[in-house]
Write an enzyme that holds these catalytic residues in place. Structure first.
Site, mmCIF file in Angstrom:
data_model
loop_
_atom_site.group_PDB
_atom_site.id
_atom_site.type_symbol
_atom_site.label_atom_id
_atom_site.label_comp_id
_atom_site.label_asym_id
_atom_site.label_seq_id
_atom_site.Cartn_x
_atom_site.Cartn_y
_atom_site.Cartn_z
ATOM 1 N N ASP A 199 39.869 44.109 47.650
ATOM 2 C CA ASP A 199 39.202 42.982 47.009
ATOM 3 C C ASP A 199 37.764 43.436 46.713
ATOM 4 O OD1 ASP A 199 38.540 40.550 45.905
ATOM 5 O OD2 ASP A 199 39.494 39.364 47.471
HETATM 6 C C1 NOJ Z 1 37.407 38.156 44.771
HETATM 7 C C2 NOJ Z 1 38.655 37.352 44.983
HETATM 8 O O1 NOJ Z 1 38.918 37.199 46.357
HETATM 9 C C3 NOJ Z 1 39.865 37.949 44.316
HETATM 10 O O2 NOJ Z 1 40.947 37.068 44.459
HETATM 11 C C4 NOJ Z 1 39.571 38.272 42.893
HETATM 12 O O3 NOJ Z 1 40.718 38.745 42.242
HETATM 13 C C5 NOJ Z 1 38.442 39.271 42.826
HETATM 14 N N1 NOJ Z 1 37.260 38.678 43.439
HETATM 15 C C6 NOJ Z 1 38.122 39.736 41.424
HETATM 16 O O4 NOJ Z 1 37.465 38.758 40.724
#
Ligand code: NOJ
Length: 750
Positions: free
Chosen positions: A282
């Site tokens: 993430d």
């Molecule tokens: C953080 C989020 O937790 C995740 O779900 C997301 O895909 C990413 N950022 C990218 O934006």
């Protein structure tokens, strides 16, 4: 209503045919040819080029040189097809090995055409509609050059305080598995290289939804058995549906951050499930392992993430800055890097990017086609849940009636789209106000917001709202919470209707007019008091682009509501976690013996109320149970039969019953099948969902319905963490929600 149904069926058949035509028969799955090409390519790569493939950077300017040098494998958040084409051209024609970029984006519930939030889509209990929604989102996104979405989010969510419950498919492993798999199929189609498909990403592996206290990013404590039986099944279903990527969660589980979790990514995902796609971290999650106190510095963070099996780092540069040294020092093996790179490149081949990573000029920005809007409306229609309807307040049938449409969500083109709408086009949105005026005429709809936004804390707008309310025959209050109050990092400790909504509803109630409460929200809200005041309640979630039209159709009886709750609605926030598939406990509550706190006699003896598992101020039941949802008609379940009473391991229970529409109009019912394993090697949930079916019935129509329940579906993890089906007695129910009463017993013999 009939005409509407025929129209809906035609629209749906059209969409199914359309999406079937869009997929070719050559599947993009692994084959020897791709493996050979991957091997050939990886054998030619320098270490720096391999590291480049493992790095994902945020879009924007200034990446040309790095792409040319093979130092970037992926970009997220670039949705301009001209720029994406330009960057792909640099990657293909100017980098040494010509490896295309994989372009990621959060395409969560639609792209330009916005579908209901995922929790709303889950309330449709309609996998086919969910598949179509994802397919349309994919087609729109790919027309900008995006070829990878970070969805579906299939974290089991039992806590309405957690803002990301909006993005989830609810609390139940079976429902989330079915719908998550449908989303994967919708995004990816049958051929990943089609210009209507994008790679899906099962996230967040794993357990992120169990954030302690519902506070986003918080630590999680999930016992191994619960992890296996509750949190992991939707991810296994996503693998079985062919998902090509996974995302690691931000959270730690029992002290081990998901991003550095060998057990999850090496043992479960790759060894047990044989997943051969790739894993992305993430945003900055390798780096955040320093904050977790799991890594002393960036180098250690990179080491732990790579060795755990996270192929690609999103946004931060701990991989880029440390892999060379980690290899030199023997802390990461060369083969680990090679394998990580192979898995990424394989997905790029499957996406057809080596042949053509570009979006043709003629195919760019293909948005909001009529059939996409029709599908978004269908999804919104089926997602709305009728929670209450006293004295047949709804539908509002007479066209002579004046409707007072009051409330801060009645005309909010942006807010009704909900969370995660980076690309959502709010100019497409049809609000309830527009749709009601279109349907009834301007003079029949009296509109006042009453409050500027859902959080307004003063009552200045009440006067005008009440003035109009008094002139109307029926009041529709449209409130809830704005989009920003749910979603990532937007957890709430209090989940009441915000601002002075409760006060405004009280004032509206005093007019004595029939009062309809419509809630647009990203989570279950504790609306007990407001529901009690209202004559009818519709839970509309954040319904997306076509939400207003869908709502108007339901309010005015052109459509019959059929959504069912994918999550339990608590009465009080203090009841959380509250889910239907809980354990019985040694002292289960007795529905007849609960004494409300204010009724307890003064100086009542310590044990006089009985010692049972309940709250003295909130009891033990929810406001609305999982699976619940009313219709303008009524349904009757009867004649429940099983094909046998005693089964062996390899057999299937055939459950049949009669479903009758006992009302005056046609409607759709989601019939549900629940099972309880009465005695286990470990304690078992009081009920578990094991099947569901959406059934359309004309007024008075009777249908024989059946479910097939393979005995293997009764498996769980025992005391020794072995997955077993145990001999013994089982109880089974069918009905319209998790409180279904029509029941039969069966026995499993070994
Ligand atoms: C953080 C989020 O937790 C995740 O779900 C997301 O895909 C990413 N950022 C990218 O934006």
């Amino acid at each position: 209503m009939m005409k509407n149904k025929v129209y809906n069926i035609i629209a749906l058949v059209y969409l199914i045919l359309l999406s079937a035509c869009e997929v070719s028969t050559t599947t993009g799955v692994m084959n020897d040819d791709i493996d050979r090409k991957v091997e050939e390519l990886v054998s030619q790569m320098t270490l720096d080029e391999k590291i480049g493939q493992m790095c994902q950077v945020n879009g924007g300017h200034g990446h040309d040189e790095s792409i040319k040098n093979g130092a970037i494998g992926s970009i997220l958040n670039d949705v301009d097809p001209i720029n994406v084409n330009r960057l792909q051209k640099i990657a293909l024609e100017e980098s040494r090995l010509g490896i295309p970029l994989i372009i990621g984006r959060d395409v969560i519930h639609g792209f330009k055409t916005v579908f209901p939030i995922p929790l709303g889509q889950a309330a449709t209990w309609n996998p086919e509609l969910v598949r179509i929604g994802a397919h349309i989102a994919a087609a729109e996104a790919r027309s900008t050059g995006v070829n990878w979405t970070f969805a579906p989010m299939i974290d089991i969510s039992r806590d309405a305080r957690w803002g990301r419950i909006a993005e989830s498919l609810g609390e139940d492993p079976y429902l989330a598995s079915q719908l998550g798999a449908a989303m994967v199929k919708g995004f990816q189609g049958d051929d990943l290289s089609s210009d209507k498909s994008i790679a899906a990403c099962a996230k967040h592996f794993a357990g992120y939804g169990a954030a302690e206290g519902g506070r986003d990013y918080n630590t999680t404590l999930i016992p191994p058995r619960e992890l296996r039986d509750i949190y992991l099944p939707p991810f296994k279903a996503a693998v079985d549906a062919g998902v090509r990527t996974f995302m690691a969660g931000f959270n730690d589980i029992d002290g081990v951050p998901a991003t550095g979790n060998k057990f999850l990514f090496r043992q479960v995902l790759r060894q047990e499930w044989q997943f051969n796609g790739f894993v992305v971290s993430d945003w900055a999650s390798p780096w955040e392992m320093i904050n977790h106190g799991f890594a002393a510095n960036e180098k250690e963070a990179a080491k732990r993430a790579i060795n755990a099996g996270v192929n690609m780092e999103m946004a931060t540069t701990t991989y880029r800055d440390n892999i060379t040294e980690l290899l030199e020092e023997g802390l990461v093996k060369e083969e680990t890097i090679n394998q990580a790179v192979r898995e990424i490149i394989r997905v790029k081949f499957e996406l057809g990017l080596f042949d053509n990573p570009y979006v043709d000029a003629a195919n760019q920005n293909q948005f909001a086609k009529q059939e996409y809007l029709d599908a978004a409306k269908q999804s919104a229609l089926q997602s709305m849940v009728l929670l209450k309807n006293e004295n047949n307040t709804l539908p509002i049938l007479s066209s002579n009636k004046k409707v007072a449409l009051i409330g801060p969500m009645a005309n909010e083109m942006y807010e009704q789209m909900g969370t995660w709408v980076f690309d959502g086009d709010s100019t497409l949105t049809i609000t309830p106000l527009k749709a009601m005026k279109d349907a009834l005429g301007d003079d029949k709809v009296l509109f006042a917001k009453g409050m500027e936004i859902t959080r307004t804390q003063h009552t200045k707008g009440f006067k005008q709202a009440l003035k109009l309310a008094k002139k109307a025959d029926v009041i529709v209050f449209c409130g809830g919470e704005e989009a920003i109050l749910s979603g990532e990092a937007h957890s709430r400790a209090n989940i009441d209707l915000p601002g002075v909504q409760n006060q405004l509803i009280k004032e509206l109630k005093k007019t004595g007019k029939p009062l309809v409460l419509v809630v647009m929200a990203g989570r279950p809200l504790t609306i007990g008091e407001e529901s009690a005041m209202a004559d009818a309640v519709i839970y509309a979630w954040h319904p997306g682009t076509m939400g207003g039209e869908a709502l108007a159709d339901i309010l005015l009886g052109k459509a019959n509501p059929s959504g069912k709750l994918p999550v339990t609605f608590p009465k009080e926030v203090g009841q959380i976690p509250m889910h239907y598939n809980h354990k019985n406990s040694g002292r289960p509550a007795n529905p007849n013996s609960w004494t409300q706190m204010y009724d307890i006699p003064v100086k009542a003896p310590q044990t006089s109320l009985g010692n049972e598992s309940h709250y003295i101020d909130a009891g033990f039941t929810p406001l609305y149970p999982f699976g619940y949802g009313l219709s303008y008609t009524s349904f009757e379940y009867s004649d429940l039969k099983l094909n046998k009473s005693v089964y062996q391991d390899s057999e299937t229970v055939i459950v049949s019953f009669t479903l009758k529409n006992t009302g005056e109009i046609e409607g759709e019912e989601v019939a549900q099948l629940y099972v309880r394993d009465l005695v286990g090697n470990v304690s078992r949930p009081v009920r578990e969902l094991k099947g569901f079916k959406r059934v359309a019935l004309e007024a008075g129509e009777v249908q024989n319905i059946s479910f097939e329940l393979p005995i293997a579906e009764l498996a769980f993890h025992n005391e020794d963490m072995q997955k077993v089906v145990e001999a013994g007695e089982f109880q089974l129910w069918v009905g319209g929600d998790s409180n279904a009463t029509l029941s039969q017993m069966f026995t499993l013999e070994k």
